[in-house]
Write an enzyme that holds these catalytic residues in place. Structure first.
Site: not given
Ligand code: XMP
Length: 513
Positions: A82-83, A169, A171, A224, A227-228
Protein backbone atom coordinates in the site's frame (compact mmCIF):
# COMPACT_ATOMS: atom_id res chain seq x y z
CA UNK A 1 20.05 -19.53 18.86
CA UNK A 2 19.65 -16.61 16.50
CA UNK A 3 16.59 -16.86 14.30
CA UNK A 4 16.24 -15.71 10.73
CA UNK A 5 14.64 -12.27 10.83
CA UNK A 6 12.31 -10.29 8.60
CA UNK A 7 11.59 -6.73 9.65
CA UNK A 8 8.45 -4.72 9.10
CA UNK A 9 9.14 -1.00 8.80
CA UNK A 10 6.14 0.79 10.23
CA UNK A 11 4.85 3.79 8.31
CA UNK A 12 1.74 4.16 10.45
CA UNK A 13 -0.53 1.58 8.82
CA UNK A 14 -3.20 -0.04 10.91
CA UNK A 15 -2.10 -3.54 9.88
CA UNK A 16 1.56 -3.35 10.96
CA UNK A 17 1.16 -5.98 13.68
CA UNK A 18 -0.85 -8.18 11.40
CA UNK A 19 1.93 -8.26 8.82
CA UNK A 20 4.39 -9.42 11.49
CA UNK A 21 1.95 -12.08 12.70
CA UNK A 22 1.44 -13.40 9.18
CA UNK A 23 5.18 -13.61 8.58
CA UNK A 24 5.54 -15.54 11.83
CA UNK A 25 2.81 -17.89 10.60
CA UNK A 26 5.36 -18.84 7.93
CA UNK A 27 7.67 -19.82 10.85
CA UNK A 28 9.88 -16.82 10.22
CA UNK A 29 10.65 -14.50 13.11
CA UNK A 30 9.51 -10.97 12.42
CA UNK A 31 9.71 -7.69 14.30
CA UNK A 32 8.06 -4.32 13.73
CA UNK A 33 10.50 -1.40 13.68
CA UNK A 34 9.84 2.32 13.29
CA UNK A 35 10.59 3.69 9.83
CA UNK A 36 13.02 6.09 11.50
CA UNK A 37 15.40 3.27 12.42
CA UNK A 38 18.87 4.25 11.15
CA UNK A 39 20.15 2.29 8.19
CA UNK A 40 23.21 1.14 10.15
CA UNK A 41 20.98 -0.45 12.77
CA UNK A 42 18.89 -2.18 10.13
CA UNK A 43 22.08 -3.53 8.57
CA UNK A 44 23.34 -4.76 11.93
CA UNK A 45 20.21 -6.88 12.34
CA UNK A 46 21.00 -8.68 9.03
CA UNK A 47 17.36 -9.16 8.11
CA UNK A 48 16.56 -11.65 5.37
CA UNK A 49 13.82 -9.34 4.13
CA UNK A 50 12.19 -5.96 4.75
CA UNK A 51 8.50 -5.13 4.45
CA UNK A 52 7.22 -1.54 4.23
CA UNK A 53 3.76 -1.17 5.75
CA UNK A 54 0.85 0.92 4.59
CA UNK A 55 0.14 4.29 6.12
CA UNK A 56 -2.35 7.14 5.95
CA UNK A 57 -0.08 9.64 4.14
CA UNK A 58 0.62 10.61 0.54
CA UNK A 59 4.22 10.18 -0.54
CA UNK A 60 4.18 13.45 -2.47
CA UNK A 61 3.31 15.33 0.74
CA UNK A 62 6.68 16.64 2.04
CA UNK A 63 5.60 15.87 5.63
CA UNK A 64 4.97 12.19 4.90
CA UNK A 65 7.17 9.53 6.58
CA UNK A 66 10.14 8.84 4.32
CA UNK A 67 13.33 6.85 4.36
CA UNK A 68 16.48 7.27 2.35
CA UNK A 69 16.67 5.28 -0.86
CA UNK A 70 20.01 3.82 0.34
CA UNK A 71 17.94 1.06 1.91
CA UNK A 72 17.70 -0.41 -1.58
CA UNK A 73 21.50 -0.67 -1.76
CA UNK A 74 21.61 -3.21 1.08
CA UNK A 75 20.84 -6.04 -1.31
CA UNK A 76 18.00 -7.20 0.97
CA UNK A 77 14.66 -8.19 -0.61
CA UNK A 78 11.94 -5.58 -0.06
CA UNK A 79 8.16 -5.88 -0.20
CA UNK A 80 6.19 -2.63 -0.17
CA UNK A 81 2.52 -2.79 0.80
CA UNK A 82 0.00 0.00 0.00
CA UNK A 83 1.75 3.24 1.12
CA UNK A 84 4.92 1.13 1.20
CA UNK A 85 4.46 0.25 -2.48
CA UNK A 86 3.97 3.89 -3.38
CA UNK A 87 7.02 4.88 -1.35
CA UNK A 88 9.05 2.28 -3.19
CA UNK A 89 7.85 3.61 -6.55
CA UNK A 90 8.50 7.22 -5.51
CA UNK A 91 12.00 6.59 -4.10
CA UNK A 92 13.10 4.63 -7.15
CA UNK A 93 11.96 7.25 -9.66
CA UNK A 94 8.34 6.31 -10.40
CA UNK A 95 5.31 8.55 -10.03
CA UNK A 96 2.49 8.53 -7.49
CA UNK A 97 -0.71 10.55 -7.86
CA UNK A 98 -4.21 10.84 -6.48
CA UNK A 99 -6.18 8.06 -8.12
CA UNK A 100 -9.14 9.19 -10.25
CA UNK A 101 -11.12 6.44 -8.51
CA UNK A 102 -10.31 5.28 -4.96
CA UNK A 103 -10.67 1.60 -4.15
CA UNK A 104 -11.86 0.29 -0.78
CA UNK A 105 -12.67 -3.24 0.25
CA UNK A 106 -12.90 -6.50 -1.68
CA UNK A 107 -11.56 -6.00 -5.18
CA UNK A 108 -10.98 -8.46 -7.98
CA UNK A 109 -7.38 -8.15 -9.11
CA UNK A 110 -5.84 -9.68 -12.21
CA UNK A 111 -2.35 -10.99 -11.44
CA UNK A 112 0.52 -12.38 -13.49
CA UNK A 113 1.01 -15.91 -12.12
CA UNK A 114 4.50 -16.07 -13.61
CA UNK A 115 5.71 -13.44 -11.13
CA UNK A 116 7.56 -15.04 -8.19
CA UNK A 117 5.13 -13.38 -5.76
CA UNK A 118 2.08 -14.84 -7.48
CA UNK A 119 3.13 -18.40 -8.33
CA UNK A 120 0.09 -20.67 -7.95
CA UNK A 121 -2.25 -17.70 -7.38
CA UNK A 122 -5.44 -17.59 -9.47
CA UNK A 123 -5.23 -15.16 -12.35
CA UNK A 124 -8.29 -13.36 -11.00
CA UNK A 125 -8.13 -13.18 -7.23
CA UNK A 126 -9.95 -11.16 -4.58
CA UNK A 127 -7.74 -8.73 -2.67
CA UNK A 128 -8.30 -6.06 -0.02
CA UNK A 129 -7.76 -2.54 -1.30
CA UNK A 130 -7.73 0.70 0.65
CA UNK A 131 -6.17 3.59 -1.27
CA UNK A 132 -6.77 7.03 -2.66
CA UNK A 133 -3.33 7.41 -4.29
CA UNK A 134 -1.88 5.10 -6.90
CA UNK A 135 1.32 4.44 -8.78
CA UNK A 136 0.80 6.14 -12.12
CA UNK A 137 4.26 5.37 -13.47
CA UNK A 138 6.51 2.52 -12.40
CA UNK A 139 10.26 3.06 -11.88
CA UNK A 140 12.78 1.83 -14.40
CA UNK A 141 13.51 -1.88 -14.25
CA UNK A 142 10.08 -2.77 -12.80
CA UNK A 143 7.17 -4.33 -14.58
CA UNK A 144 3.49 -4.39 -13.71
CA UNK A 145 2.39 -7.73 -12.26
CA UNK A 146 -1.22 -7.01 -11.29
CA UNK A 147 -3.96 -4.54 -12.13
CA UNK A 148 -7.65 -3.80 -11.65
CA UNK A 149 -9.94 -1.89 -14.02
CA UNK A 150 -9.17 1.35 -12.14
CA UNK A 151 -5.71 0.63 -10.73
CA UNK A 152 -3.11 0.11 -13.44
CA UNK A 153 -0.40 -0.90 -10.94
CA UNK A 154 -1.99 -3.15 -8.33
CA UNK A 155 1.42 -4.83 -8.05
CA UNK A 156 4.86 -4.38 -9.57
CA UNK A 157 8.15 -6.21 -9.29
CA UNK A 158 11.82 -6.15 -10.18
CA UNK A 159 12.72 -9.81 -9.58
CA UNK A 160 16.44 -9.42 -10.33
CA UNK A 161 16.70 -7.00 -7.38
CA UNK A 162 14.09 -8.87 -5.30
CA UNK A 163 11.92 -5.76 -4.99
CA UNK A 164 8.17 -6.33 -4.90
CA UNK A 165 5.20 -4.11 -4.25
CA UNK A 166 1.46 -4.58 -3.87
CA UNK A 167 -1.12 -1.81 -3.71
CA UNK A 168 -3.47 -4.21 -1.91
CA UNK A 169 -2.97 -5.75 1.54
CA UNK A 170 -1.86 -9.40 1.36
CA UNK A 171 -1.83 -9.60 5.18
CA UNK A 172 -5.58 -9.21 5.75
CA UNK A 173 -7.84 -12.24 5.59
CA UNK A 174 -10.01 -10.63 2.91
CA UNK A 175 -7.13 -11.04 0.47
CA UNK A 176 -8.05 -14.61 -0.24
CA UNK A 177 -4.61 -15.76 -1.45
CA UNK A 178 -2.60 -13.27 0.61
CA UNK A 179 -0.84 -15.89 2.74
CA UNK A 180 0.41 -17.60 -0.42
CA UNK A 181 1.93 -14.31 -1.55
CA UNK A 182 3.58 -13.58 1.80
CA UNK A 183 4.93 -17.11 1.95
CA UNK A 184 6.43 -16.64 -1.52
CA UNK A 185 8.08 -13.46 -0.33
CA UNK A 186 9.60 -14.73 2.91
CA UNK A 187 10.41 -18.31 1.88
CA UNK A 188 11.08 -18.25 -1.87
CA UNK A 189 12.24 -14.68 -2.41
CA UNK A 190 14.04 -13.93 0.88
CA UNK A 191 15.21 -17.54 1.12
CA UNK A 192 14.14 -18.10 4.73
CA UNK A 193 14.06 -21.69 5.88
CA UNK A 194 11.44 -21.09 8.58
CA UNK A 195 13.25 -21.76 11.86
CA UNK A 196 10.81 -19.94 14.18
CA UNK A 197 9.08 -22.75 16.04
CA UNK A 198 7.53 -22.66 19.47
CA UNK A 199 9.30 -25.78 20.75
CA UNK A 200 12.67 -24.20 20.10
CA UNK A 201 11.44 -20.93 21.61
CA UNK A 202 10.53 -22.78 24.80
CA UNK A 203 13.85 -24.59 24.98
CA UNK A 204 15.88 -21.46 24.20
CA UNK A 205 13.96 -19.24 26.62
CA UNK A 206 14.25 -21.68 29.51
CA UNK A 207 18.01 -21.90 28.93
CA UNK A 208 18.32 -18.09 28.79
CA UNK A 209 16.23 -17.64 31.94
CA UNK A 210 18.36 -20.19 33.80
CA UNK A 211 21.49 -18.35 32.85
CA UNK A 212 20.14 -14.91 33.64
CA UNK A 213 18.57 -15.79 36.98
CA UNK A 214 21.21 -18.13 38.36
CA UNK A 215 20.40 -18.55 42.05
CA UNK A 216 18.24 -15.41 42.15
CA UNK A 217 14.81 -15.10 43.72
CA UNK A 218 11.87 -14.44 41.39
CA UNK A 219 8.41 -13.02 42.08
CA UNK A 220 5.38 -13.24 39.81
CA UNK A 221 1.86 -11.82 40.15
CA UNK A 222 -0.29 -14.63 38.83
CA UNK A 223 -3.80 -13.75 37.70
CA UNK A 224 -4.76 -17.07 36.14
CA UNK A 225 -4.97 -15.39 32.73
CA UNK A 226 -3.07 -16.83 29.79
CA UNK A 227 -0.09 -14.46 29.80
CA UNK A 228 0.82 -14.61 33.47
CA UNK A 229 0.19 -18.38 33.57
CA UNK A 230 2.50 -19.08 30.64
CA UNK A 231 5.16 -16.72 32.01
CA UNK A 232 4.97 -18.44 35.40
CA UNK A 233 5.34 -21.92 33.93
CA UNK A 234 8.34 -20.88 31.83
CA UNK A 235 9.99 -19.49 34.97
CA UNK A 236 9.08 -22.55 36.98
CA UNK A 237 10.73 -24.81 34.38
CA UNK A 238 13.81 -22.61 34.50
CA UNK A 239 14.28 -22.01 38.22
CA UNK A 240 11.72 -24.15 40.09
CA UNK A 241 11.27 -23.16 43.71
CA UNK A 242 13.25 -19.94 43.35
CA UNK A 243 9.99 -18.65 41.86
CA UNK A 244 7.15 -17.45 44.08
CA UNK A 245 3.78 -16.80 42.46
CA UNK A 246 1.33 -14.61 44.33
CA UNK A 247 -2.29 -15.11 43.34
CA UNK A 248 -4.74 -12.60 44.80
CA UNK A 249 -8.30 -13.91 45.02
CA UNK A 250 -10.26 -10.68 45.21
CA UNK A 251 -13.61 -12.40 45.39
CA UNK A 252 -14.54 -11.06 41.97
CA UNK A 253 -13.41 -14.08 39.97
CA UNK A 254 -15.63 -16.37 37.94
CA UNK A 255 -17.19 -19.42 39.57
CA UNK A 256 -14.52 -21.85 40.85
CA UNK A 257 -11.75 -19.84 39.18
CA UNK A 258 -9.69 -19.41 42.34
CA UNK A 259 -9.70 -23.15 42.99
CA UNK A 260 -8.91 -23.91 39.36
CA UNK A 261 -5.86 -21.67 39.46
CA UNK A 262 -4.78 -23.24 42.74
CA UNK A 263 -5.25 -26.76 41.32
CA UNK A 264 -2.80 -26.00 38.53
CA UNK A 265 -0.24 -23.84 40.33
CA UNK A 266 -0.66 -24.88 43.96
CA UNK A 267 1.29 -27.53 45.85
CA UNK A 268 -0.80 -30.36 44.35
CA UNK A 269 -0.30 -29.14 40.81
CA UNK A 270 2.31 -30.35 38.32
CA UNK A 271 4.71 -27.41 38.57
CA UNK A 272 7.60 -26.77 40.89
CA UNK A 273 7.21 -23.29 42.40
CA UNK A 274 6.12 -21.58 45.59
CA UNK A 275 2.47 -20.63 45.39
CA UNK A 276 0.81 -18.07 47.64
CA UNK A 277 -2.95 -17.66 47.39
CA UNK A 278 -4.20 -14.59 49.16
CA UNK A 279 -7.86 -14.86 50.08
CA UNK A 280 -8.67 -11.18 50.14
CA UNK A 281 -12.37 -11.48 49.27
CA UNK A 282 -13.78 -9.87 52.42
CA UNK A 283 -11.31 -7.01 52.22
CA UNK A 284 -12.49 -6.14 48.74
CA UNK A 285 -16.19 -6.44 49.61
CA UNK A 286 -15.69 -4.07 52.54
CA UNK A 287 -13.87 -1.52 50.40
CA UNK A 288 -16.57 -1.71 47.75
CA UNK A 289 -19.49 -1.29 50.13
CA UNK A 290 -21.80 1.49 49.03
CA UNK A 291 -19.69 2.36 45.93
CA UNK A 292 -21.68 2.60 42.71
CA UNK A 293 -19.57 4.65 40.31
CA UNK A 294 -17.77 2.36 37.78
CA UNK A 295 -14.54 4.33 37.68
CA UNK A 296 -14.38 4.55 41.44
CA UNK A 297 -14.91 0.79 41.68
CA UNK A 298 -12.08 0.21 39.19
CA UNK A 299 -9.78 2.49 41.18
CA UNK A 300 -10.59 0.81 44.49
CA UNK A 301 -10.06 -2.68 43.07
CA UNK A 302 -6.76 -1.65 41.42
CA UNK A 303 -5.45 0.15 44.50
CA UNK A 304 -6.40 -2.73 46.78
CA UNK A 305 -4.58 -5.16 44.51
CA UNK A 306 -1.41 -3.13 44.80
CA UNK A 307 -1.82 -2.96 48.58
CA UNK A 308 -2.39 -6.70 49.00
CA UNK A 309 0.50 -7.47 46.72
CA UNK A 310 2.77 -5.07 48.57
CA UNK A 311 1.99 -6.81 51.87
CA UNK A 312 2.86 -10.19 50.36
CA UNK A 313 6.00 -8.86 48.72
CA UNK A 314 7.14 -7.49 52.09
CA UNK A 315 6.72 -10.94 53.65
CA UNK A 316 8.86 -12.43 50.91
CA UNK A 317 11.50 -9.72 51.21
CA UNK A 318 13.83 -8.43 48.54
CA UNK A 319 13.70 -10.36 45.29
CA UNK A 320 16.04 -10.24 42.35
CA UNK A 321 13.53 -10.42 39.52
CA UNK A 322 9.90 -9.42 39.02
CA UNK A 323 8.09 -11.30 36.24
CA UNK A 324 5.65 -9.48 33.99
CA UNK A 325 3.48 -11.12 31.34
CA UNK A 326 4.01 -8.33 28.80
CA UNK A 327 3.37 -9.50 25.22
CA UNK A 328 4.45 -8.07 21.86
CA UNK A 329 1.30 -6.04 21.08
CA UNK A 330 1.82 -4.24 24.44
CA UNK A 331 5.40 -3.48 23.40
CA UNK A 332 4.34 -2.15 20.00
CA UNK A 333 1.40 -0.23 21.43
CA UNK A 334 3.42 1.50 24.07
CA UNK A 335 4.98 3.69 21.52
CA UNK A 336 7.35 1.84 19.24
CA UNK A 337 5.61 2.56 15.98
CA UNK A 338 3.83 5.40 14.28
CA UNK A 339 0.43 4.05 15.18
CA UNK A 340 1.05 4.21 18.91
CA UNK A 341 -1.93 3.78 21.17
CA UNK A 342 -1.31 3.63 24.88
CA UNK A 343 -3.21 0.89 26.66
CA UNK A 344 -5.81 2.15 29.02
CA UNK A 345 -6.42 -1.15 30.83
CA UNK A 346 -3.31 -1.91 32.75
CA UNK A 347 -3.61 -4.59 35.39
CA UNK A 348 -0.23 -4.67 37.01
CA UNK A 349 1.10 -1.24 36.06
CA UNK A 350 1.68 -0.18 39.68
CA UNK A 351 3.53 -3.30 40.80
CA UNK A 352 7.12 -2.33 40.07
CA UNK A 353 6.72 0.64 42.43
CA UNK A 354 5.89 -1.45 45.47
CA UNK A 355 8.22 -4.42 45.07
CA UNK A 356 11.84 -4.37 46.05
CA UNK A 357 13.54 -5.98 43.05
CA UNK A 358 16.57 -5.56 40.81
CA UNK A 359 15.25 -6.32 37.34
CA UNK A 360 12.05 -7.07 35.44
CA UNK A 361 11.90 -10.24 33.33
CA UNK A 362 9.40 -10.41 30.50
CA UNK A 363 9.80 -13.80 28.82
CA UNK A 364 6.83 -13.29 26.45
CA UNK A 365 7.81 -9.81 25.35
CA UNK A 366 8.31 -10.77 21.72
CA UNK A 367 5.28 -13.04 21.31
CA UNK A 368 1.82 -12.48 19.89
CA UNK A 369 -1.16 -13.85 21.80
CA UNK A 370 -1.59 -16.88 19.55
CA UNK A 371 2.11 -17.67 20.02
CA UNK A 372 1.75 -17.36 23.80
CA UNK A 373 -1.04 -19.93 23.55
CA UNK A 374 1.16 -22.25 21.49
CA UNK A 375 3.91 -21.92 24.11
CA UNK A 376 1.33 -22.71 26.80
CA UNK A 377 0.31 -25.91 25.03
CA UNK A 378 3.96 -26.79 24.45
CA UNK A 379 4.49 -26.45 28.21
CA UNK A 380 1.57 -28.75 28.96
CA UNK A 381 -0.70 -26.10 30.49
CA UNK A 382 -4.32 -27.35 30.40
CA UNK A 383 -6.41 -26.27 27.39
CA UNK A 384 -9.00 -24.49 29.50
CA UNK A 385 -6.32 -22.14 30.82
CA UNK A 386 -4.58 -21.67 27.48
CA UNK A 387 -7.80 -20.81 25.62
CA UNK A 388 -9.32 -18.80 28.45
CA UNK A 389 -11.21 -15.77 27.15
CA UNK A 390 -10.01 -12.36 28.28
CA UNK A 391 -11.18 -11.42 31.74
CA UNK A 392 -10.84 -7.86 33.02
CA UNK A 393 -8.54 -7.14 35.96
CA UNK A 394 -11.42 -5.70 38.06
CA UNK A 395 -13.28 -8.94 37.34
CA UNK A 396 -16.95 -9.24 38.20
CA UNK A 397 -16.66 -5.88 39.92
CA UNK A 398 -17.40 -4.27 36.55
CA UNK A 399 -20.02 -6.86 35.59
CA UNK A 400 -22.22 -5.97 38.53
CA UNK A 401 -23.88 -2.68 37.80
CA UNK A 402 -23.97 -0.47 40.85
CA UNK A 403 -22.93 -1.62 44.30
CA UNK A 404 -20.97 -4.87 44.57
CA UNK A 405 -22.03 -7.23 47.35
CA UNK A 406 -21.08 -10.81 48.12
CA UNK A 407 -24.62 -11.91 47.35
CA UNK A 408 -24.55 -10.23 43.91
CA UNK A 409 -21.17 -11.80 43.15
CA UNK A 410 -22.72 -15.26 43.78
CA UNK A 411 -25.64 -14.45 41.47
CA UNK A 412 -23.49 -13.33 38.57
CA UNK A 413 -21.02 -16.20 39.09
CA UNK A 414 -23.80 -18.79 38.87
CA UNK A 415 -25.51 -17.16 35.89
CA UNK A 416 -22.20 -16.78 34.06
CA UNK A 417 -21.24 -20.41 34.68
CA UNK A 418 -24.57 -21.60 33.25
CA UNK A 419 -24.25 -19.37 30.19
CA UNK A 420 -20.68 -20.52 29.52
CA UNK A 421 -21.69 -24.14 29.93
CA UNK A 422 -24.55 -23.82 27.43
CA UNK A 423 -22.41 -21.96 24.91
CA UNK A 424 -19.71 -24.62 25.17
CA UNK A 425 -22.25 -27.47 24.95
CA UNK A 426 -23.60 -25.98 21.72
CA UNK A 427 -20.03 -25.86 20.38
CA UNK A 428 -20.09 -22.15 19.58
CA UNK A 429 -17.54 -21.04 22.20
CA UNK A 430 -14.55 -21.07 19.81
CA UNK A 431 -16.32 -18.69 17.42
CA UNK A 432 -16.81 -15.97 20.06
CA UNK A 433 -14.35 -13.29 21.12
CA UNK A 434 -15.86 -12.95 24.58
CA UNK A 435 -19.09 -13.99 26.28
CA UNK A 436 -20.34 -13.61 29.80
CA UNK A 437 -23.22 -12.70 32.08
CA UNK A 438 -23.54 -9.37 33.88
CA UNK A 439 -25.93 -8.38 36.63
CA UNK A 440 -28.02 -5.28 36.05
CA UNK A 441 -29.12 -3.23 39.03
CA UNK A 442 -32.68 -3.38 37.78
CA UNK A 443 -35.33 -5.44 39.50
CA UNK A 444 -38.64 -6.24 37.88
CA UNK A 445 -41.83 -8.12 38.60
CA UNK A 446 -42.26 -11.74 37.64
CA UNK A 447 -44.28 -14.75 38.62
CA UNK A 448 -42.95 -18.08 39.81
CA UNK A 449 -45.41 -20.79 40.73
CA UNK A 450 -48.24 -18.79 42.23
CA UNK A 451 -46.01 -16.14 43.70
CA UNK A 452 -45.11 -12.67 42.62
CA UNK A 453 -41.35 -12.11 42.42
CA UNK A 454 -39.40 -8.89 42.38
CA UNK A 455 -35.88 -9.88 41.35
CA UNK A 456 -32.84 -8.88 39.34
CA UNK A 457 -32.38 -9.07 35.56
CA UNK A 458 -29.27 -10.80 34.24
CA UNK A 459 -27.92 -9.67 30.91
CA UNK A 460 -26.05 -12.03 28.60
CA UNK A 461 -23.39 -10.66 26.29
CA UNK A 462 -21.52 -12.44 23.47
CA UNK A 463 -19.38 -10.62 20.94
CA UNK A 464 -17.41 -11.31 17.80
CA UNK A 465 -14.15 -9.43 17.72
CA UNK A 466 -10.52 -9.95 16.89
CA UNK A 467 -8.98 -6.84 18.42
CA UNK A 468 -11.49 -5.92 21.17
CA UNK A 469 -11.41 -2.31 19.92
CA UNK A 470 -14.57 -2.90 17.91
CA UNK A 471 -17.03 -5.75 18.25
CA UNK A 472 -20.31 -7.06 16.87
CA UNK A 473 -22.96 -8.66 19.03
CA UNK A 474 -22.96 -12.37 18.17
CA UNK A 475 -26.10 -13.86 16.64
CA UNK A 476 -26.25 -16.74 19.07
CA UNK A 477 -28.65 -19.54 18.18
CA UNK A 478 -31.99 -18.99 19.85
CA UNK A 479 -31.85 -22.48 21.39
CA UNK A 480 -28.69 -21.59 23.27
CA UNK A 481 -30.12 -18.32 24.55
CA UNK A 482 -33.45 -19.71 25.64
CA UNK A 483 -31.89 -22.76 27.31
CA UNK A 484 -29.45 -20.54 29.21
CA UNK A 485 -32.23 -18.11 30.16
CA UNK A 486 -34.47 -20.92 31.43
CA UNK A 487 -31.72 -22.47 33.47
CA UNK A 488 -30.65 -19.14 34.94
CA UNK A 489 -34.11 -18.17 36.20
CA UNK A 490 -34.69 -21.69 37.50
CA UNK A 491 -31.33 -22.29 39.09
CA UNK A 492 -30.14 -18.89 40.27
CA UNK A 493 -31.96 -17.47 43.23
CA UNK A 494 -32.66 -13.76 42.96
CA UNK A 495 -33.03 -13.64 39.14
CA UNK A 496 -36.39 -13.63 37.35
CA UNK A 497 -35.51 -12.15 33.95
CA UNK A 498 -32.72 -12.63 31.37
CA UNK A 499 -31.89 -10.15 28.61
CA UNK A 500 -29.53 -10.39 25.64
CA UNK A 501 -27.34 -7.43 24.70
CA UNK A 502 -27.60 -6.83 20.93
CA UNK A 503 -25.38 -3.74 20.84
CA UNK A 504 -22.09 -3.52 19.01
CA UNK A 505 -18.96 -1.63 20.03
CA UNK A 506 -19.14 1.23 19.31
CA UNK A 507 -21.53 2.60 20.49
CA UNK A 508 -21.53 0.27 23.52
CA UNK A 509 -18.40 -1.21 25.10
CA UNK A 510 -17.90 -4.93 25.60
CA UNK A 511 -18.10 -4.74 29.38
CA UNK A 512 -21.09 -3.06 30.96
CA UNK A 513 -19.03 -0.73 33.10
P1 XMP B 1 -14.41 -2.66 26.69
O1 XMP B 1 -15.41 -2.88 27.79
O2 XMP B 1 -13.57 -1.43 26.91
O3 XMP B 1 -13.41 -3.88 26.80
O4 XMP B 1 -15.03 -2.71 25.33
C1 XMP B 1 -12.43 -4.23 25.87
C2 XMP B 1 -11.65 -5.42 26.42
O5 XMP B 1 -10.93 -5.03 27.59
C3 XMP B 1 -11.37 -5.76 28.72
N1 XMP B 1 -11.47 -4.80 29.84
C4 XMP B 1 -10.58 -4.70 30.82
N2 XMP B 1 -9.44 -5.40 31.05
N3 XMP B 1 -9.03 -4.10 32.97
C5 XMP B 1 -8.70 -5.10 32.14
O6 XMP B 1 -7.70 -5.76 32.37
C6 XMP B 1 -10.15 -3.34 32.82
O7 XMP B 1 -10.45 -2.44 33.60
C7 XMP B 1 -10.96 -3.68 31.67
N4 XMP B 1 -12.10 -3.17 31.17
C8 XMP B 1 -12.40 -3.87 30.06
C9 XMP B 1 -12.72 -6.35 28.34
O8 XMP B 1 -13.01 -7.54 29.06
C10 XMP B 1 -12.53 -6.58 26.87
O9 XMP B 1 -11.84 -7.78 26.61
Amino acid sequence: MKNELVIVLDFGGQYNQLIARRVRECNVYCEVKPYTMPLEEIKALSPKGIIFTGGPNSVYDPASPRIGKEIFDLGIPVLGICYGSQLMAYLLGGKVETAPVSEYGHTEVEVDPSDPLFVGVNEKTVCWMSHTDYISQIPEGFHVTAHTPVCPVAAMSYPEKKWYATQFHPEVMHTVEGMKMLRHFVIDICGCKGDWKMDSFVEGTIAQLKEKIGNGKVLCALSGGVDSSVAAVLLSKAVGKQLTCVFVDHGLLRKNEGDEVEAVFGPNGPYELQFVRVNAQQRYYEKLEGVTDPEQKRKIIGAEFIRVFEEEAKKIGAVDFLVQGTIYPDVIESGLGQSAVIKSHHNVGGLPDVVDFKEIVEPLRMLFKDEVRKVGLELGIPDYLVYRQPFPGPGLGIRIIGEVTEEKVKIVQEADAIFREEVAKAGVDKTLGQYFAALTNMRSVGVMGDFRTYDYAIVLRAVLTSDFMTADAAQLPWDVLSKAANRIVNEVKGVNRVLYDCTGKPPATIEWE
